[in-house]
Scaffold this active site. Structure first.
Site, PDB file in Angstrom:
ATOM      1  N   GLY A 176     -10.884   8.456   5.811  1.00  0.00           N
ATOM      2  CA  GLY A 176     -12.002   9.200   5.970  1.00  0.00           C
ATOM      3  C   GLY A 176     -13.273   8.374   6.449  1.00  0.00           C
ATOM      4  O   GLY A 176     -14.220   9.340   6.649  1.00  0.00           O
ATOM      5  N   LYS A 197       0.718  -1.065   0.011  1.00  0.00           N
ATOM      6  CA  LYS A 197      -0.043  -0.068   0.029  1.00  0.00           C
ATOM      7  C   LYS A 197       1.047   1.156   0.009  1.00  0.00           C
ATOM      8  O   LYS A 197       1.552   1.185   1.063  1.00  0.00           O
ATOM      9  CB  LYS A 197      -0.995   0.258   1.045  1.00  0.00           C
ATOM     10  CG  LYS A 197      -1.677   1.309   1.412  1.00  0.00           C
ATOM     11  CD  LYS A 197      -2.593   1.402   2.475  1.00  0.00           C
ATOM     12  CE  LYS A 197      -3.236   2.642   2.568  1.00  0.00           C
ATOM     13  NZ  LYS A 197      -3.601   3.060   4.006  1.00  0.00           N
TER      14      LYS A 197
END
Length: 257
Positions: A185, A96
């Site tokens: 988020g 990632k």
């Protein structure tokens, strides 16, 4: 089922492993979430001279696929070096990719991100780039060799939920054949359900579970929310209407005088 670089996974929830109250709670939360993939930051776990050995052994014992990340990196060269170290530690070419460009919002440095993605892809890595919802940046990442995109829906750890639904919907339509994983988020199960209803492939989250009063129960709640959102997308959602439409037919109804 979700296909990521030729690997099929059952769960559409990817779970971070930092900031849990204890290793035992982390392990329970992973099990409750039903996830097949957890993310691990090599830099955070080895910071300050710590070896991170006990933590890494715990992660290996969970029986899930590890997706190392380059969290904390602020340049392409730093991210590439960290990715190569992670490949040695975890014996995986999955990474990632995070290259942070702004200290307050933790927004990615998209220029360095594309540079690092190209270098790592050429080096045989399967890159999962943490990016914004910008279509041009996304196209550059795909051109650099990324077969998965991970756009944010709000700044990391903000728990604000989707801030630009139109941009997310546009990205989903623009890349119909690319797995899209909303990363950063998400604060509530309803947020996760919302982005899954847009047709996104999966959700990656950490703080929303690790920071909850009961991380295990919250992990379970996210599991159900993501499943519900995916099922709703596949079932076909009604679009909003400008006027009321009765659910009971009025034509042919009985008239009483």
């Amino acid at each position: 089922m979700l296909d990521l670089y030729g690997i099929t996974v059952r769960s559409r929830l990817l779970l971070g492993t930092s900031r849990y109250p204890s290793p035992a709670i982390l392990a329970e939360a992973v099990e409750a979430s039903g996830t097949d993939i957890v993310t691990v930051s090599l830099r955070r776990e080895t910071a300050g001279g710590k070896s991170g050995g006990a933590f890494f052994e715990l992660i290996r014992s969970l029986g899930v696929r590890v997706l190392p990340n380059t969290a904390g990196c602020h340049s392409a060269s730093e991210a590439v070096l960290t990715a190569r170290m992670a490949r040695e530690v975890f014996a995986t070419d999955w990474i990632k990719l995070e290259v942070i460009g702004h200290h307050d919002t933790l927004q990615p440095d998209v220029f360095a991100l594309v540079e690092a993605a190209r270098t790592l892809s050429d080096d045989g890595f399967k890159v999962f780039p943490y990016t914004t919802d910008d279509l041009v940046v996304a196209e550059r990442l795909v051109d650099a060799g990324c077969e998965v995109l991970m756009p944010w829906c709000a700044p990391i750890g903000s728990a604000a939920g989707p801030q630009n639904v139109t941009a997310l919907r546009t990205m989903r339509h623009h890349f119909p054949d690319v797995p899209l994983i909303v990363d950063a988020g998400i604060g509530r199960p309803s947020h996760a359900c919302q982005v899954m209803e847009l047709g996104f492939g999966a959700v990656l989250l950490n703080t929303a579970v690790a920071g909850a009063g009961d991380p295990v129960a919250m992990a379970r709640a996210f599991h159900h929310a993501i499943t519900a959102g995916r099922d709703a997308f596949l079932a076909g959602l009604l679009e909003p209407r400008d006027m009321a439409i009765p659910s009971t037919p009025v034509i042919g109804r009985a008239v009483f005088s």
